[in-house]
Structure formats: C-alpha cells, structure tokens
Design an enzyme around this catalytic site. Structure first.
Site, PDB file in Angstrom:
ATOM      1  N   PRO A  30       0.753  -1.085   0.366  1.00 19.77           N
ATOM      2  CA  PRO A  30       0.018  -0.185   0.032  1.00 19.77           C
ATOM      3  C   PRO A  30       1.119   1.060   0.055  1.00 19.77           C
ATOM      4  O   PRO A  30       1.918   1.218   0.617  1.00 19.77           O
ATOM      5  CB  PRO A  30      -0.716  -0.339   1.284  1.00 19.77           C
ATOM      6  CG  PRO A  30      -0.174  -1.256   1.996  1.00 19.77           C
ATOM      7  CD  PRO A  30       0.962  -2.275   1.609  1.00 19.77           C
ATOM      8  N   ASP A  31       0.533   2.302   0.185  1.00 22.84           N
ATOM      9  CA  ASP A  31       1.129   4.073  -0.919  1.00 22.84           C
ATOM     10  C   ASP A  31       0.724   3.922   0.764  1.00 22.84           C
ATOM     11  O   ASP A  31      -0.086   3.703   1.792  1.00 22.84           O
ATOM     12  CB  ASP A  31       0.328   4.190  -1.527  1.00 22.84           C
ATOM     13  CG  ASP A  31      -0.418   5.275  -2.229  1.00 22.84           C
ATOM     14  OD1 ASP A  31      -1.538   4.491  -0.441  1.00 22.84           O
ATOM     15  OD2 ASP A  31      -1.189   5.849  -2.781  1.00 22.84           O
ATOM     16  N   PHE A  32       1.337   5.571   0.976  1.00 26.59           N
ATOM     17  CA  PHE A  32       1.074   6.156   2.662  1.00 26.59           C
ATOM     18  C   PHE A  32      -0.200   6.963   2.270  1.00 26.59           C
ATOM     19  O   PHE A  32      -1.573   6.895   2.901  1.00 26.59           O
ATOM     20  CB  PHE A  32       2.169   7.147   2.514  1.00 26.59           C
ATOM     21  CG  PHE A  32       3.733   6.652   2.780  1.00 26.59           C
ATOM     22  CD1 PHE A  32       3.271   5.987   4.060  1.00 26.59           C
ATOM     23  CD2 PHE A  32       4.164   6.250   1.282  1.00 26.59           C
ATOM     24  CE1 PHE A  32       4.809   5.089   3.875  1.00 26.59           C
ATOM     25  CE2 PHE A  32       5.011   5.565   1.859  1.00 26.59           C
ATOM     26  CZ  PHE A  32       5.681   4.642   2.603  1.00 26.59           C
ATOM     27  N   ARG A  33      -0.651   7.854   1.227  1.00 21.61           N
ATOM     28  CA  ARG A  33      -1.808   8.880   1.696  1.00 21.61           C
ATOM     29  C   ARG A  33      -2.766   8.494   0.457  1.00 21.61           C
ATOM     30  O   ARG A  33      -3.688  10.048   0.714  1.00 21.61           O
ATOM     31  CB  ARG A  33      -1.283  10.070   1.139  1.00 21.61           C
ATOM     32  CG  ARG A  33       0.211  11.001   2.414  1.00 21.61           C
ATOM     33  CD  ARG A  33       0.810  12.060   1.929  1.00 21.61           C
ATOM     34  NE  ARG A  33       1.860  11.582   2.821  1.00 21.61           N
ATOM     35  CZ  ARG A  33       2.744  11.153   2.616  1.00 21.61           C
ATOM     36  NH1 ARG A  33       3.345  10.518   1.815  1.00 21.61           N
ATOM     37  NH2 ARG A  33       4.148  12.078   3.925  1.00 21.61           N
ATOM     38  N   GLN A 104      11.946   7.514  -3.476  1.00 23.09           N
ATOM     39  CA  GLN A 104      10.755   7.591  -2.186  1.00 23.09           C
ATOM     40  C   GLN A 104      10.990   6.279  -1.344  1.00 23.09           C
ATOM     41  O   GLN A 104      10.824   6.573  -0.226  1.00 23.09           O
ATOM     42  CB  GLN A 104      10.277   8.323  -2.281  1.00 23.09           C
ATOM     43  CG  GLN A 104      10.051   9.853  -2.914  1.00 23.09           C
ATOM     44  CD  GLN A 104       9.659  10.661  -2.867  1.00 23.09           C
ATOM     45  OE1 GLN A 104       8.304  11.092  -2.139  1.00 23.09           O
ATOM     46  NE2 GLN A 104       8.572  10.099  -3.525  1.00 23.09           N
ATOM     47  N   ASN A 105      11.181   5.647  -2.972  1.00 18.24           N
ATOM     48  CA  ASN A 105      10.738   3.704  -2.039  1.00 18.24           C
ATOM     49  C   ASN A 105      11.826   2.960  -1.350  1.00 18.24           C
ATOM     50  O   ASN A 105      12.718   3.065  -1.623  1.00 18.24           O
ATOM     51  CB  ASN A 105       9.793   3.191  -3.082  1.00 18.24           C
ATOM     52  CG  ASN A 105       8.841   3.623  -3.058  1.00 18.24           C
ATOM     53  OD1 ASN A 105       8.225   4.802  -3.204  1.00 18.24           O
ATOM     54  ND2 ASN A 105       8.522   3.551  -4.823  1.00 18.24           N
ATOM     55  N   ASP A 107      11.076  -0.278  -0.543  1.00 18.26           N
ATOM     56  CA  ASP A 107      10.702  -1.612  -0.583  1.00 18.26           C
ATOM     57  C   ASP A 107      11.977  -2.804  -1.661  1.00 18.26           C
ATOM     58  O   ASP A 107      11.423  -3.840  -2.121  1.00 18.26           O
ATOM     59  CB  ASP A 107       9.172  -2.029  -1.801  1.00 18.26           C
ATOM     60  CG  ASP A 107       9.038  -0.954  -2.538  1.00 18.26           C
ATOM     61  OD1 ASP A 107       9.973  -1.076  -3.706  1.00 18.26           O
ATOM     62  OD2 ASP A 107       8.139  -0.723  -2.942  1.00 18.26           O
ATOM     63  N   HIS A 122      14.940   8.408   0.383  1.00 17.99           N
ATOM     64  CA  HIS A 122      13.964   7.464   1.692  1.00 17.99           C
ATOM     65  C   HIS A 122      15.040   6.382   2.527  1.00 17.99           C
ATOM     66  O   HIS A 122      14.612   5.665   3.546  1.00 17.99           O
ATOM     67  CB  HIS A 122      12.986   7.429   1.615  1.00 17.99           C
ATOM     68  CG  HIS A 122      12.729   8.885   1.712  1.00 17.99           C
ATOM     69  ND1 HIS A 122      10.885   8.984   1.028  1.00 17.99           N
ATOM     70  CD2 HIS A 122      13.050  10.245   1.399  1.00 17.99           C
ATOM     71  CE1 HIS A 122      10.977  10.563   1.003  1.00 17.99           C
ATOM     72  NE2 HIS A 122      12.342  11.394   1.105  1.00 17.99           N
ATOM     73  N   CYS A 133      25.511   1.470  19.141  1.00 14.07           N
ATOM     74  CA  CYS A 133      26.655   1.794  19.582  1.00 14.07           C
ATOM     75  C   CYS A 133      26.999   2.254  17.612  1.00 14.07           C
ATOM     76  O   CYS A 133      28.615   1.611  17.445  1.00 14.07           O
ATOM     77  CB  CYS A 133      27.861   0.149  19.691  1.00 14.07           C
ATOM     78  SG  CYS A 133      27.299  -0.914  19.021  1.00 14.07           S
ATOM     79  N   CYS A 154      21.343  -5.232  18.361  1.00 19.09           N
ATOM     80  CA  CYS A 154      22.718  -5.011  18.469  1.00 19.09           C
ATOM     81  C   CYS A 154      23.212  -6.203  19.154  1.00 19.09           C
ATOM     82  O   CYS A 154      23.086  -7.030  21.044  1.00 19.09           O
ATOM     83  CB  CYS A 154      23.603  -4.989  18.605  1.00 19.09           C
ATOM     84  SG  CYS A 154      24.956  -4.165  18.652  1.00 19.09           S
ATOM     85  N   SER A 193       3.821   9.894  -7.134  1.00 20.11           N
ATOM     86  CA  SER A 193       4.000  10.642  -5.620  1.00 20.11           C
ATOM     87  C   SER A 193       2.827  11.315  -5.654  1.00 20.11           C
ATOM     88  O   SER A 193       2.832  12.003  -6.290  1.00 20.11           O
ATOM     89  CB  SER A 193       4.804  11.134  -5.242  1.00 20.11           C
ATOM     90  OG  SER A 193       5.248  11.576  -4.534  1.00 20.11           O
ATOM     91  N   SER A 194       2.258  11.684  -4.611  1.00 18.86           N
ATOM     92  CA  SER A 194       1.424  12.861  -3.745  1.00 18.86           C
ATOM     93  C   SER A 194       2.633  14.216  -4.062  1.00 18.86           C
ATOM     94  O   SER A 194       1.834  14.953  -3.638  1.00 18.86           O
ATOM     95  CB  SER A 194       0.749  12.537  -2.489  1.00 18.86           C
ATOM     96  OG  SER A 194       2.328  12.606  -1.651  1.00 18.86           O
ATOM     97  N   ASN A 217       0.329  10.027 -12.171  1.00 15.59           N
ATOM     98  CA  ASN A 217      -0.704   9.526 -10.688  1.00 15.59           C
ATOM     99  C   ASN A 217      -1.720   9.763 -10.763  1.00 15.59           C
ATOM    100  O   ASN A 217      -2.704   9.983 -11.484  1.00 15.59           O
ATOM    101  CB  ASN A 217       0.222  11.020  -9.616  1.00 15.59           C
ATOM    102  CG  ASN A 217       0.272  10.377  -8.805  1.00 15.59           C
ATOM    103  OD1 ASN A 217       0.642   9.816  -7.924  1.00 15.59           O
ATOM    104  ND2 ASN A 217      -0.866  11.446  -7.471  1.00 15.59           N
ATOM    105  N   GLU A 219      -4.076  10.191  -8.573  1.00 16.11           N
ATOM    106  CA  GLU A 219      -4.633  11.174  -8.066  1.00 16.11           C
ATOM    107  C   GLU A 219      -4.246  13.041  -8.202  1.00 16.11           C
ATOM    108  O   GLU A 219      -3.359  12.644  -8.259  1.00 16.11           O
ATOM    109  CB  GLU A 219      -4.692  11.796  -6.262  1.00 16.11           C
ATOM    110  CG  GLU A 219      -5.220  10.494  -5.755  1.00 16.11           C
ATOM    111  CD  GLU A 219      -5.299  10.534  -4.468  1.00 16.11           C
ATOM    112  OE1 GLU A 219      -6.529   9.892  -3.135  1.00 16.11           O
ATOM    113  OE2 GLU A 219      -4.140  10.095  -3.596  1.00 16.11           O
TER     114      GLU A 219
END
Ligand code: OAD
Length: 253
Positions: A30-33, A104-105, A107, A122, A133, A154, A193-194, A217, A219
C-alpha cells in the site's frame, strides 16, 4: 496526447525518473496517503501510535519500535514482485535512455527489477545500524528477525534500525548533491507520488519546470500544472500503452 508522449520517449536519451509509493501498489504494497493507504490504516492497527507518521519518528521508534518492524515485514516481503512500471524503467535503462532514477521507496523493488542507476533518497533496508553503538549490519544479518516481525538487537543490546530516513533525519549526501546539480536530462518522468514530502518532492518539481515532463498519478497533486503532461491513470495501464508502442513486439506480462 499519447502520440506526443510516445515521441518524447522515442527522442529521449537522458531521462530522469522520480518514483513514489504509487508505483508499488500493484505489487500489493500500500501507499501512504491514498484513501486506503498506510497512514489511514496504521492508527487502527496500532492503538498507541500518537499520529500515523510517528511510525517513522526516531523518538517514537526508540520508545516503541514494534510497529515499525511489523510494518517492515509487509514492506520487505520477499513475495512482492516488481510491477510492469518497475520493469519498464529497467528496460529504458537497458536501452541506454536513463540518466538517473530517484525513488522515495524503501521496498527495494527497483533493485529487484534489475535497475542499476537508482538512488533511494529515503534510505534502504539493505543496511542498518545499532542505535546505541552504531555497529553496521546488512539486511541479511537482520532479515530473519524482520521477516518474523521481531525487533533485531545488536550484540550490545541496542536496537538495530534499518537505514530508512526517518522524519527529521538527513537524506543521503548524494541526494543533496544531485538536488544542487542534477544530471543533464531531456525528459522527466514522475510516477506514483503525492509530491508532498520535502526535500524529495522539490527535486522532481524543480526539474519538471525546466524540461519536458510527465507525471503519472491516480490523484491530482498540487504541482500538476508545472508538468508538460499530468496523467491521472493507473501507472501500469499507462506503462502498457507506452511500452507496447515503443517496443512493438512487447507482450504484457
Ligand atoms: P503517497 O502515498 O504520498 O502518494 C502515492 C501516490 O500514488 C498517491 O497520490 C496515489 O494517488 C498514487 N497512486 C497509488 N497507486 C497508484 C497506481 N496504481 N497508479 C497511479 N498512481 C497511484 O506516497 P509518496 O509520495 O511516495 O517516507 O510518499 C512520500 C513519502 O512519505 C514516502 O517515501 C514515505 C512517506 O512518509 C518513507 O518511507 C521514509
């Protein structure tokens, strides 16, 4: 319009591609927005998450890393396969048409498609560091824990955090260098991307104003008017139309 877009791809020799979560939704991530994106569902999944973006907040992570690692299990799923659009971008690279891909992904699907010239602005799960550490780990060092939804620790007892850029953290140095001095390009292609998260979005938007540019896109974004073409269509449907024109023996996969 499509015939003009095909001509742009045919003529282009130095394409800069910028991708976001929308290129992977057809892979089951799924995307974010979007209306059913992660930021709408996270709050339901994790009661104590103060606000959805807290999942990528360092302070919250140090207190409660479990939601991030639970989400990581989905994002890093070995079952996700690159989409038609991921494969199209890798094909464009094999044709010598790609100057750079900035994603930006997190995955890893661009890598899995065989693409080489990709900057994950990202960050990435392929490396990680202990928050206490700073010991370095690879994905393979912690993937058993991560894919089981467990918190990797760790030797020193600290939490190991994958090198994903959390809110407030700096992006990779190379991103800032490319932002200041992008490679020469004759076409900009933005997919999924939004364009809401800075400074990443600014990189794409600045380029789009100066060279022929295509945004794909579902949207509308705030920046549609700055693109030569803003197309509100499913990315893989767009890809299928364009790729089959560029490569007549192309068979949809
Ligand atoms: P968003 O979720 O903000 O935007 C994804 C866009 O993709 C939406 O506008 C959708 O309309 C569109 N979309 C979804 N599926 C599509 C499809 N099949 N075809 C066409 N369009 C589609 O995702 P990003 O812009 O990538 O940070 O979000 C930017 C950053 O916000 C992410 O990198 C993430 C998050 O905080 C980190 O992971 C660190």
């Amino acid at each position: 319009m499509y015939s003009d877009i095909i001509k742009l791809f045919q003529a282009a020799q130095k394409i800069i591609v910028f991708t976001g979560a929308g290129i992977s939704t057809n892979c089951g991530i799924p995307d974010f927005r979007s209306p059913n994106g992660l930021y709408r569902t996270l709050k339901q999944r994790y009661n104590d998450l103060p606000y959805p973006e807290a999942i990528f907040d360092l302070g919250y992570f140090q207190e409660n890393p479990a939601p991030f690692f639970d989400l990581s299990r989905d994002i890093c799923s070995q079952n996700a396969e690159p989409s038609l659009a991921h494969k199209f971008i890798a094909w464009l690279e094999s044709e010598g048409k790609i100057a750079l891909v900035v994603t930006q992904n997190i995955d890893m699907l661009h890598h899995r498609s065989g693409l080489k010239k990709v900057l994950e602005c990202h960050g990435t799960y392929r490396s990680a560091h202990c928050l206490s550490c700073r010991k370095y780990y690879t994905f393979e060092d912690i993937d058993d824990d991560m894919l089981a939804g467990e918190i990797p620790h760790c030797d020193c007892g600290g939490i190991i955090k994958p090198d994903i850029v959390f809110f407030g953290e700096a992006l990779p140095q190379r991103f800032y260098e490319l932002y200041a001095k992008p490679p020469d390009a004759d076409l900009v292609l933005v997919m999924g991307s939004s364009l809401t998260v800075e400074p990443a979005a600014g990189f794409a938007v600045n380029l789009a104003q100066n060279i022929p540019s295509i945004l794909v896109n579902l949207e509308p974004t705030h920046y549609d008017g700055l693109f030569t073409y803003a197309i509100h269509q499913d990315i893989d449907m767009f890809t299928q139309q364009v790729w089959s024109e560029l490569q007549p023996d192309f068979l949809p996969q």
